[in-house]
Write a protein that holds these residues in place. Structure first.
Motif, PDB file in Angstrom:
ATOM      1  N   TRP A 172      49.067  35.628  45.240  1.00 29.21           N
ATOM      2  CA  TRP A 172      49.989  36.108  44.139  1.00 29.21           C
ATOM      3  C   TRP A 172      49.374  35.556  42.908  1.00 29.21           C
ATOM      4  N   LEU A 173      48.923  34.392  42.640  1.00 30.84           N
ATOM      5  CA  LEU A 173      48.489  34.034  41.568  1.00 30.84           C
ATOM      6  C   LEU A 173      46.896  34.330  41.074  1.00 30.84           C
ATOM      7  N   GLU A 174      46.346  34.660  42.137  1.00 29.00           N
ATOM      8  CA  GLU A 174      44.960  35.369  41.874  1.00 29.00           C
ATOM      9  C   GLU A 174      45.154  36.720  41.169  1.00 29.00           C
ATOM     10  N   LEU A 175      46.149  37.192  41.617  1.00 31.46           N
ATOM     11  CA  LEU A 175      46.472  38.573  40.697  1.00 31.46           C
ATOM     12  C   LEU A 175      47.109  38.308  39.463  1.00 31.46           C
ATOM     13  N   GLU A 176      47.785  37.606  39.323  1.00 30.39           N
ATOM     14  CA  GLU A 176      48.534  37.339  38.000  1.00 30.39           C
ATOM     15  C   GLU A 176      47.501  36.680  37.043  1.00 30.39           C
ATOM     16  N   LEU A 177      46.656  35.897  37.530  1.00 33.02           N
ATOM     17  CA  LEU A 177      45.460  35.311  36.635  1.00 33.02           C
ATOM     18  C   LEU A 177      44.777  36.296  36.073  1.00 33.02           C
ATOM     19  N   ALA A 178      44.370  37.462  37.077  1.00 31.25           N
ATOM     20  CA  ALA A 178      43.431  38.611  36.711  1.00 31.25           C
ATOM     21  C   ALA A 178      44.237  39.353  35.549  1.00 31.25           C
ATOM     22  N   LYS A 179      45.452  39.551  35.806  1.00 31.27           N
ATOM     23  CA  LYS A 179      46.265  40.382  34.667  1.00 31.27           C
ATOM     24  C   LYS A 179      46.131  39.753  33.188  1.00 31.27           C
ATOM     25  N   ASP A 180      46.563  38.554  33.519  1.00 31.43           N
ATOM     26  CA  ASP A 180      46.786  37.635  32.279  1.00 31.43           C
ATOM     27  C   ASP A 180      45.271  37.425  31.455  1.00 31.43           C
ATOM     28  N   LEU A 181      44.159  37.309  32.125  1.00 30.08           N
ATOM     29  CA  LEU A 181      43.075  36.999  31.462  1.00 30.08           C
ATOM     30  C   LEU A 181      42.672  38.524  30.855  1.00 30.08           C
ATOM     31  N   SER A 182      42.987  39.440  31.602  1.00 29.37           N
ATOM     32  CA  SER A 182      42.351  40.775  31.358  1.00 29.37           C
ATOM     33  C   SER A 182      42.988  41.228  29.926  1.00 29.37           C
ATOM     34  N   ALA A 183      44.000  40.457  29.519  1.00 31.47           N
ATOM     35  CA  ALA A 183      44.447  41.009  28.469  1.00 31.47           C
ATOM     36  C   ALA A 183      43.773  40.691  27.239  1.00 31.47           C
ATOM     37  N   THR A 184      42.868  39.422  27.149  1.00 29.12           N
ATOM     38  CA  THR A 184      42.089  39.113  26.121  1.00 29.12           C
ATOM     39  C   THR A 184      40.498  39.012  26.382  1.00 29.12           C
ATOM     40  N   ARG A 185      40.303  39.148  27.619  1.00 32.00           N
ATOM     41  CA  ARG A 185      38.767  39.181  27.872  1.00 32.00           C
ATOM     42  C   ARG A 185      38.461  40.202  28.609  1.00 32.00           C
ATOM     43  N   ASN A 186      36.911  40.656  28.658  1.00 27.29           N
ATOM     44  CA  ASN A 186      36.519  41.817  29.310  1.00 27.29           C
ATOM     45  C   ASN A 186      36.224  41.076  30.676  1.00 27.29           C
ATOM     46  N   LEU A 187      36.876  41.760  31.876  1.00 26.48           N
ATOM     47  CA  LEU A 187      37.017  41.088  33.028  1.00 26.48           C
ATOM     48  C   LEU A 187      35.879  41.556  34.036  1.00 26.48           C
ATOM     49  N   ILE A 188      35.383  40.741  34.672  1.00 29.36           N
ATOM     50  CA  ILE A 188      34.697  41.247  35.957  1.00 29.36           C
ATOM     51  C   ILE A 188      35.313  40.459  37.289  1.00 29.36           C
ATOM     52  N   LEU A 189      35.566  41.214  38.309  1.00 28.80           N
ATOM     53  CA  LEU A 189      36.161  40.395  39.419  1.00 28.80           C
ATOM     54  C   LEU A 189      35.000  40.483  40.942  1.00 28.80           C
ATOM     55  N   GLY A 190      35.229  39.392  41.528  1.00 30.92           N
ATOM     56  CA  GLY A 190      34.223  39.488  42.734  1.00 30.92           C
ATOM     57  C   GLY A 190      34.874  38.464  43.652  1.00 30.92           C
ATOM     58  N   ALA A 191      34.445  38.629  45.119  1.00 30.66           N
ATOM     59  CA  ALA A 191      35.291  37.940  46.236  1.00 30.66           C
ATOM     60  C   ALA A 191      34.374  37.894  47.368  1.00 30.66           C
ATOM     61  N   GLU A 192      34.474  36.621  48.080  1.00 32.77           N
ATOM     62  CA  GLU A 192      33.790  36.278  49.098  1.00 32.77           C
ATOM     63  C   GLU A 192      34.214  37.083  50.412  1.00 32.77           C
ATOM     64  N   MET A 193      35.257  37.906  50.092  1.00 34.58           N
ATOM     65  CA  MET A 193      35.872  38.611  51.282  1.00 34.58           C
ATOM     66  C   MET A 193      35.234  39.883  51.261  1.00 34.58           C
ATOM     67  N   LEU A 194      34.451  40.300  50.649  1.00 34.75           N
ATOM     68  CA  LEU A 194      33.852  41.696  50.686  1.00 34.75           C
ATOM     69  C   LEU A 194      32.079  41.199  50.522  1.00 34.75           C
ATOM     70  N   GLU A 195      31.426  41.868  51.376  1.00 37.30           N
ATOM     71  CA  GLU A 195      30.017  41.728  51.659  1.00 37.30           C
ATOM     72  C   GLU A 195      29.076  42.452  50.935  1.00 37.30           C
ATOM     73  N   THR A 196      28.118  41.986  50.356  1.00 36.23           N
ATOM     74  CA  THR A 196      26.925  42.751  49.518  1.00 36.23           C
ATOM     75  C   THR A 196      26.573  44.046  49.981  1.00 36.23           C
ATOM     76  N   ASP A 197      26.490  44.431  51.204  1.00 32.16           N
ATOM     77  CA  ASP A 197      25.840  45.610  51.731  1.00 32.16           C
ATOM     78  C   ASP A 197      27.124  46.600  51.551  1.00 32.16           C
ATOM     79  N   ASN A 198      28.338  46.415  51.314  1.00 38.12           N
ATOM     80  CA  ASN A 198      29.343  47.074  51.193  1.00 38.12           C
ATOM     81  C   ASN A 198      29.636  47.412  49.827  1.00 38.12           C
ATOM     82  N   GLN A 199      28.824  47.178  48.758  1.00 40.65           N
ATOM     83  CA  GLN A 199      29.008  47.378  47.565  1.00 40.65           C
ATOM     84  C   GLN A 199      29.411  48.861  47.026  1.00 40.65           C
ATOM     85  N   ASP A 200      28.532  49.475  47.807  1.00 39.85           N
ATOM     86  CA  ASP A 200      28.553  51.062  47.435  1.00 39.85           C
ATOM     87  C   ASP A 200      29.878  51.606  47.832  1.00 39.85           C
TER      88      ASP A 200
END
Length: 285
Positions: free
Chosen positions: A64-92
């Motif tokens: 829950w806080l991962e999402l809330e933090l993204a929402k709050d940080l995006s209000a003032t910063r140009n945000l990029i998200l990334g995650a361990e849970m997705l693998e590089t060959d699935n970027q497309d």
């Protein structure tokens, strides 16, 4: 008289209501000082270039806080998200989903998603899609980690160039004596091996490489990973600092305690900010 009766009843009930208050989490700084969530957001929004949010994979408060933090940080910063849970060959596949070129069903069938993806990570992707934010699949494809676990780093040398694009550049820097890697061997006992630690290092190195490859100046990269991959300023962070020491890195770690009023000694200096969740919290799996 009736008004006075209700007023007295309300006043007398305040201590009882306060005693029933049950916070689900509390943030602390590295030295154990309690801090509000808003102070964490303010500090990160001003001072960070890269944030590693170390989660407990089955903890709903962390998700829950991962999402809330993204929402709050995006209000003032140009945000990029990334995650361990997705693998590089699935970027497309991630990119196609974010641009509505794939349905969720198609994405789910092709992308080797974790079993708890729909409840715990899909909301992050939906947020990225709705806000037109890049989402980076950062982790090494699991088949390469499995190969290194069996054969060591040398097994990567024979990969075709197209597949090497999905892992950190070779040769992989490696320090087997880092305390967290030594802890893996200790935890695994007779089942541990140097190659097992190499596989962990391959994941850490590839996630760090993915972050830096996609980092943009003046942006803020928020990365989600298991806490073990960044606790005590090692793992992913070790590789990030090896390549781009000038960037401003911050780590968060999630821990579980029965008491939220103070940070237990074993968790001090685990990260810049420590999210303590009540030990009675239900898990997502």
């Amino acid at each position: 008289m009736i008004r006075i009766f209700f007023l007295l009843t309300a006043i007398c009930s305040v201590p009882r209501l306060a005693a029933q208050d049950k916070p689900a989490y509390q943030f602390f700084d590295a030295t154990g000082n309690r801090i509000p969530y808003t102070a964490v957001v303010d500090s990160l929004s001003v001072h960070a270039d890269v944030i590693l949010f170390g989660e407990l994979h089955n903890n709903p408060i962390a998700h829950w806080l991962e999402l809330e933090l993204a929402k709050d940080l995006s209000a003032t910063r140009n945000l990029i998200l990334g995650a361990e849970m997705l693998e590089t060959d699935n970027q497309d596949l991630v990119n196609h989903y974010l641009t509505d070129s794939l349905t969720y069903e198609e994405f789910n069938n092709k992308a080797r998603l974790w079993s708890n993806h729909k409840t715990d990570y899909q909301p992050l992707l939906e947020f990225a899609k709705n806000q037109t934010i890049d989402f980076i699949a950062s982790n090494v494809p699991r088949r390469y980690a499995a190969t290194v676990h069996k054969m060591g780093f040398s097994a990567l040398d024979s990969l075709p160039a197209s597949e090497k694009e999905w892992i950190a550049p070779l040769p992989i820097a490696f320090d087997a004596q880092l305390p967290r890697y030594q802890e893996i061997l200790k935890m695994m006992g007779d089942h541990g091996s140097p190659k097992l630690v190499m596989a962990q290092a391959l994941k850490d190195a590839t996630m760090a490489h993915s972050i830096l490859k996609n980092f943009e100046n003046e942006s803020l990269f928020l990365h989600y990973n298991g806490a073990f991959h960044s606790d005590f300023y090692e793992g992913i962070l070790w590789y990030l600092k090896l390549q781009r020491p000038q960037l401003r890195y911050f780590t968060l770690s999630t821990v579980s305690q029965t008491n939220l009023t103070s940070l237990e000694e074993e968790h001090r200096n685990r990260a810049n900010f420590i999210l303590v969740v009540d030990a009675d919290m239900t898990s997502t799996y």
